[in-house]
Design a protein around this motif. Structure first.
Motif, PDB file in Angstrom:
ATOM      1  N   LEU A 124       0.830  -1.199   0.000  1.00  0.00           N
ATOM      2  CA  LEU A 124       0.000   0.000   0.000  1.00  0.00           C
ATOM      3  C   LEU A 124       0.864   1.249   0.000  1.00  0.00           C
ATOM      4  CD1 LEU A 124      -2.659  -1.167   2.601  1.00  0.00           C
ATOM      5  CD2 LEU A 124      -2.921  -1.053   0.113  1.00  0.00           C
ATOM      6  N   ALA A 125       0.415   2.254  -0.747  1.00  0.00           N
ATOM      7  CA  ALA A 125       1.156   3.510  -0.850  1.00  0.00           C
ATOM      8  C   ALA A 125       0.171   4.652  -1.066  1.00  0.00           C
ATOM      9  CB  ALA A 125       2.139   3.445  -2.003  1.00  0.00           C
ATOM     10  N   ALA A 126       0.286   5.680  -0.244  1.00  0.00           N
ATOM     11  CA  ALA A 126      -0.697   6.774  -0.275  1.00  0.00           C
ATOM     12  C   ALA A 126      -0.339   7.916  -1.217  1.00  0.00           C
ATOM     13  CB  ALA A 126      -0.898   7.324   1.137  1.00  0.00           C
ATOM     14  N   ASP A 127       0.924   8.019  -1.633  1.00  0.00           N
ATOM     15  CA  ASP A 127       1.311   9.120  -2.514  1.00  0.00           C
ATOM     16  C   ASP A 127       2.309   8.626  -3.550  1.00  0.00           C
ATOM     17  OD1 ASP A 127       3.919   9.095  -1.319  1.00  0.00           O
ATOM     18  OD2 ASP A 127       3.209  10.433   0.253  1.00  0.00           O
ATOM     19  N   ALA A 128       2.687   9.513  -4.466  1.00  0.00           N
ATOM     20  CA  ALA A 128       3.530   9.119  -5.598  1.00  0.00           C
ATOM     21  C   ALA A 128       4.888   8.572  -5.157  1.00  0.00           C
ATOM     22  CB  ALA A 128       3.713  10.296  -6.556  1.00  0.00           C
ATOM     23  N   SER A 129       5.549   9.240  -4.236  1.00  0.00           N
ATOM     24  CA  SER A 129       6.892   8.776  -3.844  1.00  0.00           C
ATOM     25  C   SER A 129       6.828   7.430  -3.124  1.00  0.00           C
ATOM     26  CB  SER A 129       7.613   9.821  -2.996  1.00  0.00           C
ATOM     27  OG  SER A 129       6.916  10.055  -1.794  1.00  0.00           O
ATOM     28  N   SER A 130       5.836   7.231  -2.259  1.00  0.00           N
ATOM     29  CA  SER A 130       5.733   5.931  -1.577  1.00  0.00           C
ATOM     30  C   SER A 130       5.266   4.847  -2.552  1.00  0.00           C
ATOM     31  CB  SER A 130       4.819   6.015  -0.351  1.00  0.00           C
ATOM     32  OG  SER A 130       3.520   6.389  -0.701  1.00  0.00           O
ATOM     33  N   PHE A 131       4.520   5.214  -3.579  1.00  0.00           N
ATOM     34  CA  PHE A 131       4.096   4.252  -4.602  1.00  0.00           C
ATOM     35  C   PHE A 131       5.319   3.743  -5.361  1.00  0.00           C
ATOM     36  CE2 PHE A 131       1.811   2.475  -8.175  1.00  0.00           C
ATOM     37  CZ  PHE A 131       0.571   2.128  -7.651  1.00  0.00           C
ATOM     38  N   VAL A 132       6.216   4.651  -5.714  1.00  0.00           N
ATOM     39  CA  VAL A 132       7.446   4.263  -6.413  1.00  0.00           C
ATOM     40  C   VAL A 132       8.279   3.333  -5.531  1.00  0.00           C
ATOM     41  CG1 VAL A 132       9.665   5.129  -7.284  1.00  0.00           C
ATOM     42  CG2 VAL A 132       7.524   6.265  -7.946  1.00  0.00           C
ATOM     43  N   ARG A 133       8.443   3.687  -4.255  1.00  0.00           N
ATOM     44  CA  ARG A 133       9.207   2.834  -3.332  1.00  0.00           C
ATOM     45  C   ARG A 133       8.563   1.458  -3.199  1.00  0.00           C
ATOM     46  NH1 ARG A 133       9.593   7.518  -0.565  1.00  0.00           N
ATOM     47  NH2 ARG A 133       8.073   6.941   1.023  1.00  0.00           N
ATOM     48  N   ALA A 134       7.239   1.424  -3.099  1.00  0.00           N
ATOM     49  CA  ALA A 134       6.529   0.145  -2.981  1.00  0.00           C
ATOM     50  C   ALA A 134       6.729  -0.709  -4.232  1.00  0.00           C
ATOM     51  CB  ALA A 134       5.048   0.382  -2.722  1.00  0.00           C
ATOM     52  N   CYS A 135       6.789  -0.089  -5.392  1.00  0.00           N
ATOM     53  CA  CYS A 135       7.037  -0.832  -6.635  1.00  0.00           C
ATOM     54  C   CYS A 135       8.448  -1.412  -6.644  1.00  0.00           C
ATOM     55  CB  CYS A 135       6.807   0.063  -7.856  1.00  0.00           C
ATOM     56  SG  CYS A 135       5.049   0.343  -8.221  1.00  0.00           S
ATOM     57  N   GLU A 136       9.415  -0.671  -6.133  1.00  0.00           N
ATOM     58  CA  GLU A 136      10.789  -1.192  -6.019  1.00  0.00           C
ATOM     59  C   GLU A 136      10.819  -2.429  -5.129  1.00  0.00           C
ATOM     60  OE1 GLU A 136      12.806   2.234  -4.449  1.00  0.00           O
ATOM     61  OE2 GLU A 136      13.097   3.121  -6.432  1.00  0.00           O
ATOM     62  N   ILE A 137      10.120  -2.354  -3.999  1.00  0.00           N
ATOM     63  CA  ILE A 137      10.062  -3.487  -3.062  1.00  0.00           C
ATOM     64  C   ILE A 137       9.348  -4.671  -3.704  1.00  0.00           C
ATOM     65  CG2 ILE A 137       9.059  -4.260  -0.870  1.00  0.00           C
ATOM     66  CD1 ILE A 137       9.545  -1.301   0.113  1.00  0.00           C
ATOM     67  N   ALA A 138       8.238  -4.394  -4.397  1.00  0.00           N
ATOM     68  CA  ALA A 138       7.446  -5.457  -5.028  1.00  0.00           C
ATOM     69  C   ALA A 138       8.272  -6.244  -6.042  1.00  0.00           C
ATOM     70  CB  ALA A 138       6.208  -4.861  -5.696  1.00  0.00           C
ATOM     71  N   LEU A 139       9.164  -5.576  -6.741  1.00  0.00           N
ATOM     72  CA  LEU A 139       9.988  -6.255  -7.746  1.00  0.00           C
ATOM     73  C   LEU A 139      10.917  -7.303  -7.146  1.00  0.00           C
ATOM     74  CD1 LEU A 139      10.926  -3.320 -10.140  1.00  0.00           C
ATOM     75  CD2 LEU A 139       9.563  -5.351 -10.718  1.00  0.00           C
TER      76      LEU A 139
END
Length: 190
Positions: A124-139
């Motif tokens: 889960l990510a509430a804003d653009a920067s945390s969304f990008v970080r979450a995508c890095e982790i998901a990979l």
């Protein structure tokens, strides 16, 4: 598909009141060699389309037949749900959640209805920067997460839903039958 990996993919209506354009743009900037695929009917306004088109790694292939969704998703490395959190997205049925869980793929979502109920399986990510970080982790998440997601998805199959409905109906009928048989009979005047 000739999409560059990794592929961050979304399936569903690409709707102006649903998609957070800022999140999609920031994801494209953070992963310039990746593909951000927003698969579904495009209902964005011209300004949003222009913003997305400025990034060559964002693709809007348009709608696909429901029977092709699984095939399209097989090209994804990470499923994304870059939804704006608003009354509209809160009112949506999370059918996409079950499709994404069934795929087993890592999923990154804003904290919208349904998705926030699975914080151990959905990033889960509430804003653009945390969304990008979450995508890095998901990979880089472990493969065994795919099995856990698919096990949860099985609990939400149509067969499982029908079993739940039947149980509620049976319980209601049993309760009514029981109340009829134990209710005192009214005396009738003759």
């Amino acid at each position: 598909r000739n999409w560059s990996s990794p592929v961050f993919g979304y399936t569903g209506s690409v709707h102006q009141d649903r998609i957070d354009i800022e999140i999609v743009v920031e994801l494209a900037k953070a992963f310039p060699a990746a593909t951000i695929a927003l698969v579904g009917p495009n209902m964005l306004n011209p300004e949003s389309v222009t913003r997305l088109a400025a990034h060559k790694n964002i693709v809007l292939p348009g709608p696909v037949d429901f029977s092709e969704v699984a095939s399209v998703m097989s090209a994804f490395d990470v499923c994304i749900v870059p939804h704006v959190v608003n009354d509209f997205t809160e009112s949506l049925s999370p059918l996409k959640l079950y499709e994404y869980l069934a795929s087993g793929l890592p999923t990154v979502s804003t904290p919208v209805s349904g998705f926030r109920d699975y914080p151990g399986l959905i990033h889960l990510a509430a804003d653009a920067s945390s969304f990008v970080r979450a995508c890095e982790i998901a990979l880089s998440e472990p493969q065994e997460m795919a099995v856990r997601r698919q096990e949860i998805a099985k609990q939400h199959s149509w067969d499982a839903r029908l079993d739940e409905i039947e149980a509620v109906i049976d319980s209601t009928l049993d309760s009514k039958a029981s109340s009829y048989s134990t209710a005192p009979r009214a005396a009738h005047a003759v």
